[in-house]
Design a protein around this motif. Sequence first.
Motif, PDB file in Angstrom:
ATOM      1  N   GLY A  51      11.712   2.299  -4.409  1.00 14.37           N
ATOM      2  CA  GLY A  51      10.523   2.321  -3.875  1.00 14.37           C
ATOM      3  C   GLY A  51      10.516   1.340  -2.396  1.00 14.37           C
ATOM      4  N   SER A  52      10.926   0.571  -2.580  1.00 13.41           N
ATOM      5  CA  SER A  52      11.226  -0.629  -1.356  1.00 13.41           C
ATOM      6  C   SER A  52      12.237  -0.240  -0.337  1.00 13.41           C
ATOM      7  N   LYS A  53      13.045   0.963  -0.600  1.00 13.54           N
ATOM      8  CA  LYS A  53      14.068   1.606   0.477  1.00 13.54           C
ATOM      9  C   LYS A  53      13.100   2.831   1.141  1.00 13.54           C
ATOM     10  N   CYS A  54      11.899   3.034   0.727  1.00 10.23           N
ATOM     11  CA  CYS A  54      11.342   3.938   1.659  1.00 10.23           C
ATOM     12  C   CYS A  54      10.939   3.309   2.759  1.00 10.23           C
ATOM     13  N   ASP A  55      10.406   4.171   3.825  1.00 13.11           N
ATOM     14  CA  ASP A  55      10.128   3.510   5.284  1.00 13.11           C
ATOM     15  C   ASP A  55       8.736   2.766   4.859  1.00 13.11           C
ATOM     16  N   ASN A  56       7.789   3.239   3.975  1.00  5.69           N
ATOM     17  CA  ASN A  56       6.517   2.919   3.694  1.00  5.69           C
ATOM     18  C   ASN A  56       6.077   3.367   2.135  1.00  5.69           C
ATOM     19  N   TYR A  57       5.251   3.045   1.691  1.00  3.78           N
ATOM     20  CA  TYR A  57       5.182   3.420   0.373  1.00  3.78           C
ATOM     21  C   TYR A  57       3.648   3.084  -0.209  1.00  3.78           C
ATOM     22  N   ARG A  58       3.188   3.702  -0.974  1.00  5.37           N
ATOM     23  CA  ARG A  58       2.082   3.229  -1.944  1.00  5.37           C
ATOM     24  C   ARG A  58       2.268   3.915  -3.191  1.00  5.37           C
ATOM     25  N   TYR A  59       1.671   3.078  -4.111  1.00  6.42           N
ATOM     26  CA  TYR A  59       1.485   3.471  -5.487  1.00  6.42           C
ATOM     27  C   TYR A  59       0.139   3.918  -5.702  1.00  6.42           C
ATOM     28  N   THR A  60      -0.041   5.081  -6.485  1.00  2.00           N
ATOM     29  CA  THR A  60      -1.405   5.425  -6.727  1.00  2.00           C
ATOM     30  C   THR A  60      -1.825   5.346  -8.190  1.00  2.00           C
ATOM     31  N   THR A  61      -3.103   4.545  -8.451  1.00  2.00           N
ATOM     32  CA  THR A  61      -3.241   4.134 -10.078  1.00  2.00           C
ATOM     33  C   THR A  61      -4.812   3.840  -9.901  1.00  2.00           C
ATOM     34  N   LEU A  62      -5.464   3.895 -11.165  1.00  2.00           N
ATOM     35  CA  LEU A  62      -6.596   3.134 -11.467  1.00  2.00           C
ATOM     36  C   LEU A  62      -6.437   1.785 -11.590  1.00  2.00           C
ATOM     37  N   LEU A  63      -6.657   1.041 -10.459  1.00  2.00           N
ATOM     38  CA  LEU A  63      -6.541  -0.254 -10.275  1.00  2.00           C
ATOM     39  C   LEU A  63      -7.222  -1.101 -11.557  1.00  2.00           C
ATOM     40  N   PRO A  64      -6.336  -2.374 -11.990  1.00  2.00           N
ATOM     41  CA  PRO A  64      -7.182  -3.099 -12.919  1.00  2.00           C
ATOM     42  C   PRO A  64      -8.480  -3.948 -12.222  1.00  2.00           C
ATOM     43  N   GLU A  65      -9.346  -4.287 -13.195  1.00  2.00           N
ATOM     44  CA  GLU A  65     -10.611  -4.815 -12.609  1.00  2.00           C
ATOM     45  C   GLU A  65     -10.506  -5.896 -11.640  1.00  2.00           C
ATOM     46  N   ASN A  66      -9.440  -6.757 -12.003  1.00  2.00           N
ATOM     47  CA  ASN A  66      -9.260  -7.942 -11.400  1.00  2.00           C
ATOM     48  C   ASN A  66      -8.720  -7.859  -9.934  1.00  2.00           C
ATOM     49  N   LEU A  67      -8.401  -6.566  -9.688  1.00  2.00           N
ATOM     50  CA  LEU A  67      -7.758  -6.287  -8.106  1.00  2.00           C
ATOM     51  C   LEU A  67      -9.114  -5.471  -7.492  1.00  2.00           C
ATOM     52  N   ARG A  68     -10.205  -5.231  -8.062  1.00  2.00           N
ATOM     53  CA  ARG A  68     -11.147  -4.620  -7.207  1.00  2.00           C
ATOM     54  C   ARG A  68     -12.233  -5.592  -6.768  1.00  2.00           C
ATOM     55  N   SER A  69     -12.782  -5.347  -5.655  1.00  2.00           N
ATOM     56  CA  SER A  69     -13.757  -6.458  -5.003  1.00  2.00           C
ATOM     57  C   SER A  69     -14.991  -6.188  -5.787  1.00  2.00           C
ATOM     58  N   LYS A  70     -15.879  -7.119  -5.452  1.00  2.00           N
ATOM     59  CA  LYS A  70     -17.215  -7.038  -6.167  1.00  2.00           C
ATOM     60  C   LYS A  70     -17.987  -5.987  -5.559  1.00  2.00           C
ATOM     61  N   ASN A  71     -18.041  -5.664  -4.405  1.00  2.00           N
ATOM     62  CA  ASN A  71     -18.792  -4.629  -3.675  1.00  2.00           C
ATOM     63  C   ASN A  71     -17.987  -3.235  -4.164  1.00  2.00           C
ATOM     64  N   TYR A  72     -17.156  -3.019  -5.010  1.00  2.00           N
ATOM     65  CA  TYR A  72     -16.387  -1.993  -5.265  1.00  2.00           C
ATOM     66  C   TYR A  72     -17.125  -0.714  -5.382  1.00  2.00           C
ATOM     67  N   ILE A  87      -3.025   2.185  -4.242  1.00  2.00           N
ATOM     68  CA  ILE A  87      -4.264   2.348  -3.706  1.00  2.00           C
ATOM     69  C   ILE A  87      -5.044   3.015  -5.161  1.00  2.00           C
ATOM     70  N   GLN A  88      -6.408   3.206  -5.002  1.00  2.00           N
ATOM     71  CA  GLN A  88      -6.972   3.783  -6.084  1.00  2.00           C
ATOM     72  C   GLN A  88      -7.856   4.892  -5.134  1.00  2.00           C
ATOM     73  N   PRO A  89      -7.405   6.190  -5.409  1.00  2.00           N
ATOM     74  CA  PRO A  89      -8.280   6.952  -4.615  1.00  2.00           C
ATOM     75  C   PRO A  89      -9.746   7.286  -4.940  1.00  2.00           C
ATOM     76  N   LYS A  90     -10.328   7.531  -3.956  1.00  2.00           N
ATOM     77  CA  LYS A  90     -11.692   8.030  -4.282  1.00  2.00           C
ATOM     78  C   LYS A  90     -11.840   8.797  -5.525  1.00  2.00           C
ATOM     79  N   GLY A  91     -13.255   8.658  -6.063  1.00  2.00           N
ATOM     80  CA  GLY A  91     -13.673   9.228  -7.151  1.00  2.00           C
ATOM     81  C   GLY A  91     -12.762   9.197  -8.458  1.00  2.00           C
ATOM     82  N   LEU A  92     -11.927   8.254  -8.431  1.00  2.00           N
ATOM     83  CA  LEU A  92     -10.910   8.275  -9.763  1.00  2.00           C
ATOM     84  C   LEU A  92     -11.790   6.900 -10.649  1.00  2.00           C
ATOM     85  N   VAL A  93     -12.186   7.329 -11.907  1.00  2.00           N
ATOM     86  CA  VAL A  93     -12.916   6.543 -12.724  1.00  2.00           C
ATOM     87  C   VAL A  93     -12.009   6.371 -14.147  1.00  2.00           C
ATOM     88  N   LYS A  94     -11.312   7.384 -14.099  1.00  2.00           N
ATOM     89  CA  LYS A  94     -10.282   7.065 -15.598  1.00  2.00           C
ATOM     90  C   LYS A  94      -9.036   7.714 -15.060  1.00  2.00           C
TER      91      LYS A  94
END
Length: 346
Positions: A51-72, A87-94
Amino acid sequence: MSHDKIFVKKYASTILNHKSKFKNLSVFCLIKTHPGNLVNKKALLSYELWGSKCDNYRYTTLLPENLRSKNYTNTQTIEAFEDIYMIQPKGLVKETHDNLTFKMYNSMIYVYEKFPKYDWYYISDDDAYLDVKNLKEFLRDKSWNEPITYGFNLNYNIKNGFHGGGPGFVISNAALESIVKEMQKDIKNCPDEGVDDVDISHCIRNYNGKIGKSIDERGRERFLGFHLMTHFRGEITDWIRECSQNVQRGGLDCCADQLIASHQRNPKDMLRLHLAFEFIRNISSLYEDYFGQNKSILFKDIIKMYLLIDDIESDQNNFYKYDKFLEFSKIEITDFLHRKNKTYKC
């Protein structure tokens, strides 16, 4: 000048030439993962190996709670960094298999809106192994301005077939743009049956995207829909044999010398394949530096090294069992169908 300095200079020049070779070709990697694979570091391993050899990247997942802001809020895509960019795409809750297409559609919209200038977009799970160098070599004479995709080709009940998601598939900028524009109007403009690889291919075909061929000149697969050893042993399932767009073979006829991606699944298997590539490439580079010999990297060398690394890791001596596979005759779909009465709807 000492011999060591000459060698270092040559090696640095080789790296520079490799980078300049692909300086006008960029690949963005969108990699599917989930919270469990963040905890067990499987996602991190795939990042470190390729993944580090790509020119850019993002992993897409439901983020752990500790990585979400209070105003999430789940009305917007959110980004986070902990070892890797996610990234956690919009609308993803589970995280469920049923909402995987929805997750990927919103991820693709976000990536294209934020990173619209990449030539190609590679989409895969974190249990695939990608050789970025071979991917770029393959794409070097392909047009990112043509709406087209490349991967492991299967026939299905959509126009011209789809790419099996196991090894991932690559989408041109033009193809991604065409479907994102439609999804921006209404995400329901693309089908959602819960099987993301089929749905994405279906959506691209609906908007005139072509399905490209990625086999080599000898008909060998560059994208392996299953584990490397599954292809090598010729153990492809009946359904896949009949529904594959390409002839599936065993032994050295299974896989291209310029192998791009494989669905390795197990982290240790992924590491073995990575080490096999690195070892053979290092040998080739040394022969070129010291003797001026250009040694081609062949699949037979990759698979031999893969098997030997497996033996080293397990303290076994199983390599000899595969002697017969090193001269394995073709297993053709036509021959296979003569032996089978059952048919499959592709």
